[in-house]
Structures are given as structure tokens and as C-alpha cells.
Design an enzyme around this catalytic site. Structure first.
Site, short mmCIF file in Angstrom:
data_model
loop_
_atom_site.label_atom_id
_atom_site.label_comp_id
_atom_site.label_asym_id
_atom_site.label_seq_id
_atom_site.Cartn_x
_atom_site.Cartn_y
_atom_site.Cartn_z
N ASP A 63 0.95 -1.17 -0.15
CA ASP A 63 0.22 -0.03 -0.01
C ASP A 63 0.85 1.08 0.05
O ASP A 63 1.42 1.60 0.98
CB ASP A 63 -0.80 -0.02 1.15
CG ASP A 63 -1.90 0.85 1.16
OD1 ASP A 63 -2.38 1.61 0.11
OD2 ASP A 63 -2.20 1.47 2.41
N GLU A 73 -1.11 -1.13 -4.69
CA GLU A 73 -2.41 -0.28 -5.03
C GLU A 73 -2.34 0.62 -6.11
O GLU A 73 -1.32 1.41 -6.31
CB GLU A 73 -2.79 0.40 -3.85
CG GLU A 73 -4.15 1.06 -3.97
CD GLU A 73 -4.59 1.87 -2.71
OE1 GLU A 73 -4.88 0.96 -1.68
OE2 GLU A 73 -4.76 2.80 -2.82
N ASP A 117 -2.71 0.94 7.00
CA ASP A 117 -1.96 0.59 5.60
C ASP A 117 -1.29 -0.78 5.58
O ASP A 117 -1.47 -1.21 4.46
CB ASP A 117 -0.76 1.59 5.83
CG ASP A 117 -1.14 3.06 6.03
OD1 ASP A 117 -1.20 3.83 5.15
OD2 ASP A 117 -1.37 3.25 7.32
#
Lengths: 188, 188
Positions: B7, B68, B141
Site C-alpha cells: 500500500d 495499489e 496501511d
């Protein structure tokens, strides 16, 4: 002072090396473009940009790297690629302890033409004149990279020396094994 | 199949390693956060993210990296840092010939919760359940990185194998010395 200017991009990443000091004639050391195929995947393209920039850093050993500052008000698709290519340029320089300066397009235009709203042709013409070339460097990305390097040389030399010391310090600190701030995790 | 989920972020870059195959219970191999100081300069932060991710790749040897996908409709300042951190993650994996997949936040949420509009708490709860943990991984996260890895494992295995072959091929091609497409320049 030797400066590598980088106009970041995935399809064409402009690179130009200029040597000189403020107030004296400047010398072109090299200019070109790192290209990556538009149909390759993103990872492959970022690796190709890294390899291309590493060759320029190896060959020219610049003391500073000047990269165009990316804004996200532009075209959404383009800006992501530009941001990612600029990250690779900043990473390659910082890994070597070379200080990186970011200049906005209007700062660069203002530095070489006197106007922050100058067009590509005007920037190309001034780069040609300042470096005593026979013709403007092609493509425009290569001329923009040279303009970035010139813009950087013309900044206050004292400021550059401070930045150089700070970047060297940071690079030494980040090379220390297992810096406590850099990673925190648990492993199952 | 061992997958590192990332992430991306400069202040907190979530990382999580999950092992398993679609339709079987999954195993947590590691979870954490690569942090960089908000007051450091961008170059220093990108180098710290690279070093942190390299340690995760060295330790866990994932077969896939899931990152991501960054969109630029969000906050302008944040999105540039996210794009730059994601470029470092994609670069680190691609240099090793590890295939990289990009998944959107809503694809990830839909994969683990059934809804593309699930909130952080719901994602954290499902990650906790799917990996049989005692509590949701903190910070969010880290949980998001695990959700990315799970999302990737649940994609069609055949598609992953194809991607792995393509990434290996691309990495071998880009490692060839002086690839003609990668750089073009002249040196004064």
C-alpha cells in the site's frame, strides 16, 4: 559545476548535462533522451528509465541533478507516468548522494528566456544561444533538460553548496544498516 | 503462491506477505510498515522506501507483488507522494523479474469484503478473519497491504502464471546490455 537536467517522462525522458558557473559561458557536456516503449508494462519501463539514467550518471558524474517539478493539474494519465519517471530520477541521484533540485516549468522558462510563459521554440532558441550550438536540440524534451540544468547553475552558488552538504549527509545516514525509522514490522 | 502486497506511501508504506492458493486457507508470512520521516527531503524518503522494500523482498522472496493502483482524482499533494512511492515499489519488483499487479482500492475491498465501498474497519475485520489473526493489523496501511495480497491470490491462477512468464521475459530483455530502445543520446 556540472549539472544533469532531467525532463521526466516514460516515453521520452530528456537528459542534458551542462557545466559552468553563474556569470560565465556555459558548456554542453551531453544531451539525449531515454526512451521506453509505450506498449511495454509499467515495471519494464521504470527499469529501462533507471538503467538509462544510471548510464548518464556513470558517464558524466554530475554534482547536481535538476528535475522538473511535476504538478497534477495536467492530464491525469500523463501526470502519473511523469511522477513515476521523476521518482526514478530522484531515487537514482539520491542513492549516490547527489543533491536533487526540483524546478517548476515556469521557473525554468523564466531563467532562460526572462518569461515564465515562454513557448517551446523560445526555450529551444535560448538554449541554443547560451550553449553556442548550431541548432536547437531535438526533441523538445532534450532542450528542456538542458534548460533545467542551466536554470540550476544560475541559482545562488551558496545555496547549492548547502544543499550538496545536506544531501551527502542524508545519503550517508540512509546507508546506515537498519535505520530505525525506515522499517518497522513483524514477521510471522 | 507467495504475494507481497504494498500500500504505497511516503510516510507509511504498508507491506504484507500472504501465502496460499485460491480456495484454500491463507497464511500470514509477515506484515509491517516502511516509514520515512515527513521532514526529510523527497530523495532521502524515496531511498528509504527502496531500502525498506528491498529488505522485505530479500526476506520473503515473493513470487508476485501487488501494488495499489494510484488515481489522481484525490488530494493533489498526497497523490504525488503515493505515485512516487508506488513507482519505487514497482521498480524494485520489476528489477528482480517479479511480476507486478496493480489493483484499485475498490477491487481490493470487493475481493475481501464483497463490497467495493467497504470502510477501513470492514477491510481490517475481514483480513483478521481470513488470516486467522487475534486482532486487525495496525496501522490500516498494513491491513490494506494484506488485503492487496489476498485480492491477488484470489485472481485466476492461470492469469498469474502468464503474467509471471511475461515479467521474467521482460526482465531478461531489459537486462541485456545497451538495449537499443532504452537510451539514445549524443555526448559532447
Amino acid at each position: 559545476m556540472r549539472v544533469l537536467g532531467v525532463d521526466p517522462g516514460l516515453t521520452r525522458c530528456g537528459v542534458g548535462v551542462v557545466e559552468g558557473v553563474a556569470g560565465r559561458p556555459l558548456t554542453l557536456r551531453g544531451v539525449g533522451v531515454v526512451r521506453t516503449p509505450a506498449d511495454a508494462d509499467l515495471g519494464h519501463r521504470l527499469v529501462a528509465v533507471e538503467q538509462g539514467l544510471e548510464r548518464w550518471l556513470d558517464e558524466h558524474r554530475p554534482e547536481f541533478v535538476a528535475v522538473e517539478r511535476v504538478f497534477s493539474q495536467h492530464n491525469v494519465r500523463t501526470v502519473m507516468g511523469t511522477a513515476q519517471a521523476s521518482a526514478v530520477a530522484i531515487l537514482c541521484a539520491s542513492r549516490r548522494g547527489i543533491p536533487v533540485a526540483l524546478h517548476t516549468p515556469s521557473e525554468v522558462k523564466a531563467a532562460v528566456t526572462g518569461s515564465g510563459r515562454a513557448d517551446k521554440a523560445q526555450v529551444g532558441a535560448m538554449v541554443t544561444r547560451l550553449l553556442r550550438l548550431d541548432a536547437p536540440p531535438k526533441p523538445a524534451d532534450a532542450a528542456d533538460a538542458l534548460a533545467l540544468a542551466i536554470c540550476h547553475i544560475w541559482r545562488a552558488p551558496a545555496q547549492n553548496r548547502l544543499q550538496q552538504a545536506a544531501a551527502l549527509h542524508a545519503s550517508q545516514a540512509s546507508r546506515a544498516p537498519r535505520a530505525p525509522h525506515a522499517s518497522k514490522g513483524r514477521t510471522a
